[in-house]
Scaffold this motif. Structure first.
Motif, PDB file in Angstrom:
ATOM      1  N   UNK A 194       0.865  -1.171   0.000  1.00  0.00           N
ATOM      2  CA  UNK A 194       0.000   0.000   0.000  1.00  0.00           C
ATOM      3  C   UNK A 194       0.900   1.219   0.000  1.00  0.00           C
ATOM      4  N   UNK A 195       0.648   2.123  -0.941  1.00  0.00           N
ATOM      5  CA  UNK A 195       1.420   3.366  -1.034  1.00  0.00           C
ATOM      6  C   UNK A 195       0.471   4.551  -1.043  1.00  0.00           C
ATOM      7  N   UNK A 196       0.760   5.524  -0.220  1.00  0.00           N
ATOM      8  CA  UNK A 196      -0.007   6.766  -0.209  1.00  0.00           C
ATOM      9  C   UNK A 196       0.419   7.574  -1.426  1.00  0.00           C
ATOM     10  N   UNK A 197      -0.580   8.046  -2.212  1.00  0.00           N
ATOM     11  CA  UNK A 197      -0.218   8.725  -3.462  1.00  0.00           C
ATOM     12  C   UNK A 197      -0.678  10.178  -3.530  1.00  0.00           C
ATOM     13  N   UNK A 198      -1.222  10.703  -2.433  1.00  0.00           N
ATOM     14  CA  UNK A 198      -1.480  12.142  -2.380  1.00  0.00           C
ATOM     15  C   UNK A 198      -1.315  12.617  -0.942  1.00  0.00           C
TER      16      UNK A 198
END
Length: 141
Positions: free
Chosen positions: A5-9
């Motif tokens: 899971x990667x935070x993209x904002x």
């Protein structure tokens, strides 16, 4: 099995990626402009996808001709402390084609009673129900 899971904002939009590089977007859908599905919506999607794969697989092995397949899933949630887990989930399968209704009903039954790992994971605390429609008619169990 593993996902990342990667935070993209700068807010709550996350990209979840599996080992094959396929991904979905998760977001806080209570916020305006959400660009993904909520985590709880993704649970309902997982039930639909898991059971859908089972039903289609079983019917294909029985040489049933599926021209269209849809599932509608509704979840009822209840407050438990500060969380709102699912109390119940109901799946409605909508199949079209040259399909024996009894075989479609049996395929759904097998999915939920034996094969669908997602519903089996939820089953200890969530009531799972389903109905099957073939060519616009509900199939009686």
């Amino acid at each position: 099995m593993k996902i990342t899971l990667n935070r993209i904002n700068d807010d709550f939009l996350f990209e979840c990626t599996n080992a094959q590089g396929n991904s979905i977007l998760l977001d806080n859908t209570t916020q305006p402009g959400a660009k993904g599905v909520s985590p709880m919506e993704s649970v309902l999607m997982a039930v639909a996808g898991c059971s859908g794969i089972d039903v289609v697989s079983i019917l294909k092995k029985q040489r049933q001709e599926i021209t269209d397949f849809k599932a509608e899933v509704e979840g009822e949630r209840i407050p438990v402390d500060d969380a709102k887990p699912f109390k119940s989930v109901k799946v409605k399968f909508l199949l079209e084609g040259n399909i024996d209704p009894k075989k479609a009903q049996k395929a759904a039954q097998l999915s939920f009673e034996k094969y669908c790992s997602v519903s089996k994971t939820l089953e200890p605390t969530v009531e799972i129900g389903y109905e099957v429609w073939v060519n616009g008619d509900v199939v009686q169990p």
